[in-house]
Design a protein around this motif. Structure first.
Motif, PDB file in Angstrom:
ATOM      1  N   GLY A  35       0.828  -1.203   0.000  1.00 46.50           N
ATOM      2  CA  GLY A  35       0.000   0.000   0.000  1.00 46.50           C
ATOM      3  C   GLY A  35       0.855   1.243   0.000  1.00 46.50           C
ATOM      4  O   GLY A  35       1.984   1.243   0.487  1.00 46.50           O
ATOM      5  N   TRP A  36       0.295   2.291  -0.572  1.00 50.42           N
ATOM      6  CA  TRP A  36       0.887   3.612  -0.523  1.00 50.42           C
ATOM      7  C   TRP A  36      -0.011   4.509   0.319  1.00 50.42           C
ATOM      8  O   TRP A  36      -1.226   4.537   0.117  1.00 50.42           O
ATOM      9  N   PHE A  37       0.604   5.215   1.231  1.00 54.26           N
ATOM     10  CA  PHE A  37      -0.096   6.114   2.134  1.00 54.26           C
ATOM     11  C   PHE A  37       0.560   7.477   2.052  1.00 54.26           C
ATOM     12  O   PHE A  37       1.701   7.605   1.634  1.00 54.26           O
ATOM     13  N   SER A  52      -3.435  -6.160  -3.729  1.00 51.91           N
ATOM     14  CA  SER A  52      -3.424  -7.489  -3.113  1.00 51.91           C
ATOM     15  C   SER A  52      -2.318  -8.361  -3.707  1.00 51.91           C
ATOM     16  O   SER A  52      -1.984  -8.238  -4.889  1.00 51.91           O
ATOM     17  N   SER A  53      -1.787  -9.269  -2.894  1.00 49.72           N
ATOM     18  CA  SER A  53      -0.835 -10.266  -3.392  1.00 49.72           C
ATOM     19  C   SER A  53      -1.556 -11.538  -3.831  1.00 49.72           C
ATOM     20  O   SER A  53      -0.943 -12.416  -4.439  1.00 49.72           O
ATOM     21  N   ARG A  54      -2.852 -11.634  -3.525  1.00 51.33           N
ATOM     22  CA  ARG A  54      -3.569 -12.900  -3.725  1.00 51.33           C
ATOM     23  C   ARG A  54      -4.376 -12.920  -5.015  1.00 51.33           C
ATOM     24  O   ARG A  54      -4.369 -13.918  -5.731  1.00 51.33           O
ATOM     25  N   ASP A  55      -5.102 -11.824  -5.316  1.00 55.72           N
ATOM     26  CA  ASP A  55      -6.054 -11.873  -6.433  1.00 55.72           C
ATOM     27  C   ASP A  55      -5.916 -10.707  -7.404  1.00 55.72           C
ATOM     28  O   ASP A  55      -6.769 -10.545  -8.280  1.00 55.72           O
ATOM     29  N   GLY A  56      -4.907  -9.890  -7.231  1.00 54.42           N
ATOM     30  CA  GLY A  56      -4.701  -8.773  -8.143  1.00 54.42           C
ATOM     31  C   GLY A  56      -5.613  -7.592  -7.919  1.00 54.42           C
ATOM     32  O   GLY A  56      -5.585  -6.626  -8.683  1.00 54.42           O
ATOM     33  N   SER A  57      -6.442  -7.637  -6.883  1.00 55.44           N
ATOM     34  CA  SER A  57      -7.357  -6.519  -6.639  1.00 55.44           C
ATOM     35  C   SER A  57      -6.587  -5.292  -6.169  1.00 55.44           C
ATOM     36  O   SER A  57      -5.515  -5.391  -5.581  1.00 55.44           O
ATOM     37  N   THR A  58      -7.162  -4.142  -6.465  1.00 58.43           N
ATOM     38  CA  THR A  58      -6.559  -2.874  -6.075  1.00 58.43           C
ATOM     39  C   THR A  58      -7.614  -1.950  -5.474  1.00 58.43           C
ATOM     40  O   THR A  58      -8.816  -2.115  -5.705  1.00 58.43           O
ATOM     41  N   TYR A  59      -7.135  -1.006  -4.707  1.00 64.23           N
ATOM     42  CA  TYR A  59      -7.987   0.033  -4.110  1.00 64.23           C
ATOM     43  C   TYR A  59      -7.348   1.375  -4.401  1.00 64.23           C
ATOM     44  O   TYR A  59      -6.121   1.515  -4.324  1.00 64.23           O
ATOM     45  N   TYR A  60      -8.172   2.354  -4.714  1.00 66.58           N
ATOM     46  CA  TYR A  60      -7.710   3.727  -4.881  1.00 66.58           C
ATOM     47  C   TYR A  60      -8.622   4.650  -4.102  1.00 66.58           C
ATOM     48  O   TYR A  60      -9.856   4.519  -4.161  1.00 66.58           O
ATOM     49  N   PRO A 102      -2.308 -13.093   3.169  1.00 67.54           N
ATOM     50  CA  PRO A 102      -3.553 -13.699   3.687  1.00 67.54           C
ATOM     51  C   PRO A 102      -4.185 -12.946   4.857  1.00 67.54           C
ATOM     52  O   PRO A 102      -5.317 -13.248   5.237  1.00 67.54           O
ATOM     53  N   LYS A 103      -3.454 -12.011   5.439  1.00 66.17           N
ATOM     54  CA  LYS A 103      -3.970 -11.321   6.625  1.00 66.17           C
ATOM     55  C   LYS A 103      -4.935 -10.199   6.300  1.00 66.17           C
ATOM     56  O   LYS A 103      -5.605  -9.677   7.196  1.00 66.17           O
ATOM     57  N   THR A 104      -4.998  -9.778   5.019  1.00 67.76           N
ATOM     58  CA  THR A 104      -5.731  -8.536   4.771  1.00 67.76           C
ATOM     59  C   THR A 104      -6.402  -8.530   3.410  1.00 67.76           C
ATOM     60  O   THR A 104      -6.201  -9.417   2.583  1.00 67.76           O
ATOM     61  N   THR A 105      -7.239  -7.534   3.195  1.00 67.30           N
ATOM     62  CA  THR A 105      -7.784  -7.204   1.887  1.00 67.30           C
ATOM     63  C   THR A 105      -7.317  -5.795   1.551  1.00 67.30           C
ATOM     64  O   THR A 105      -6.860  -5.061   2.429  1.00 67.30           O
ATOM     65  N   ALA A 108      -9.315  -3.268   3.571  1.00 65.00           N
ATOM     66  CA  ALA A 108      -8.907  -3.208   4.973  1.00 65.00           C
ATOM     67  C   ALA A 108      -7.569  -2.510   5.108  1.00 65.00           C
ATOM     68  O   ALA A 108      -7.372  -1.669   5.979  1.00 65.00           O
ATOM     69  N   MET A 109      -6.644  -2.853   4.244  1.00 65.69           N
ATOM     70  CA  MET A 109      -5.300  -2.300   4.376  1.00 65.69           C
ATOM     71  C   MET A 109      -5.311  -0.789   4.174  1.00 65.69           C
ATOM     72  O   MET A 109      -4.677  -0.050   4.918  1.00 65.69           O
ATOM     73  N   CYS A 110      -6.043  -0.317   3.175  1.00 68.56           N
ATOM     74  CA  CYS A 110      -5.998   1.102   2.848  1.00 68.56           C
ATOM     75  C   CYS A 110      -6.915   1.952   3.714  1.00 68.56           C
ATOM     76  O   CYS A 110      -6.647   3.137   3.900  1.00 68.56           O
ATOM     77  N   VAL A 111      -7.990   1.344   4.212  1.00 69.13           N
ATOM     78  CA  VAL A 111      -9.014   2.168   4.855  1.00 69.13           C
ATOM     79  C   VAL A 111      -9.086   1.966   6.365  1.00 69.13           C
ATOM     80  O   VAL A 111      -9.190   2.938   7.116  1.00 69.13           O
ATOM     81  N   THR A 112      -9.025   0.724   6.826  1.00 68.37           N
ATOM     82  CA  THR A 112      -9.336   0.488   8.231  1.00 68.37           C
ATOM     83  C   THR A 112      -8.150   0.075   9.093  1.00 68.37           C
ATOM     84  O   THR A 112      -8.188   0.265  10.312  1.00 68.37           O
ATOM     85  N   THR A 113      -7.127  -0.489   8.499  1.00 66.88           N
ATOM     86  CA  THR A 113      -6.001  -0.964   9.301  1.00 66.88           C
ATOM     87  C   THR A 113      -5.102   0.197   9.689  1.00 66.88           C
ATOM     88  O   THR A 113      -4.718   0.993   8.848  1.00 66.88           O
ATOM     89  N   GLY A 114      -4.786   0.287  10.949  1.00 63.09           N
ATOM     90  CA  GLY A 114      -3.893   1.332  11.397  1.00 63.09           C
ATOM     91  C   GLY A 114      -2.504   1.149  10.810  1.00 63.09           C
ATOM     92  O   GLY A 114      -2.020   0.031  10.660  1.00 63.09           O
ATOM     93  N   PHE A 115      -1.869   2.269  10.486  1.00 60.73           N
ATOM     94  CA  PHE A 115      -0.550   2.187   9.856  1.00 60.73           C
ATOM     95  C   PHE A 115       0.435   1.450  10.742  1.00 60.73           C
ATOM     96  O   PHE A 115       1.319   0.740  10.269  1.00 60.73           O
ATOM     97  N   GLY A 116       0.291   1.591  12.038  1.00 58.68           N
ATOM     98  CA  GLY A 116       1.193   0.910  12.961  1.00 58.68           C
ATOM     99  C   GLY A 116       1.032  -0.592  12.969  1.00 58.68           C
ATOM    100  O   GLY A 116       1.881  -1.298  13.514  1.00 58.68           O
ATOM    101  N   SER A 117      -0.059  -1.092  12.369  1.00 57.88           N
ATOM    102  CA  SER A 117      -0.293  -2.534  12.325  1.00 57.88           C
ATOM    103  C   SER A 117       0.267  -3.185  11.065  1.00 57.88           C
ATOM    104  O   SER A 117       0.144  -4.397  10.901  1.00 57.88           O
TER     105      SER A 117
END
Length: 131
Positions: A35-37, A52-60, A102-105, A108-117
């Motif tokens: 992810g880029w923040f 994603s590393s699993r299915d090629g999905s992306t979020y912007y 496998p830990k994330t989508t 989740a990574m871009c929107v809800t997961t805290g950067f410290g996590s």
């Protein structure tokens, strides 16, 4: 030493382009969501784009859709953020981060997961958009 190293920031005029790079050192980026923040002065850090590393999905984020493109080159163990049509409001320090796939989508990574996590993150590269 396990780390992410960003590069490619700089000063660019509005409407210009930059490509940020994020090299993974000490681990294989292919198995991680990336992810880029960014964090602008006086503002909270926000997720710009995730892949994603699993299915090629992306979020912007809505603010960059159609202008930024996230990609990765597994042979080079590197992720990229191509930024076009840059605006003054894109000025910020940009960070890359990685989370075990496998830990994330991407949402989740871009929107809800805290950067410290995040499992790994870099020290950032400054992008300044100004005339």
């Amino acid at each position: 030493q396990v780390q992410l190293v960003e590069s490619g920031g700089g000063l660019v005029q509005p409407g210009g382009s930059l490509r940020l790079s994020c090299v993974a050192v000490g681990f294989t980026l292919e198995y991680y969501a990336i992810g880029w923040f960014r964090q602008a002065p006086g503002k909270d850090r926000e997720g710009v784009s995730c892949s994603s590393s699993r299915d090629g999905s992306t979020y912007y984020a809505d603010s960059v859709k159609g202008r930024f493109t996230i990609s990765r080159d597994n042979d080079k163990n590197t992720a990229y953020l191509q930024m076009n049509s840059l605006k003054t409001e894109d000025t910020a320090v940009y960070y890359c981060a990685a989370v075990w796939g496998p830990k994330t989508t991407v949402q989740a990574m871009c929107v809800t997961t805290g950067f410290g996590s995040m499992d790994y993150w870099g020290k950032g590269t400054l992008v300044t958009v100004s005339s």
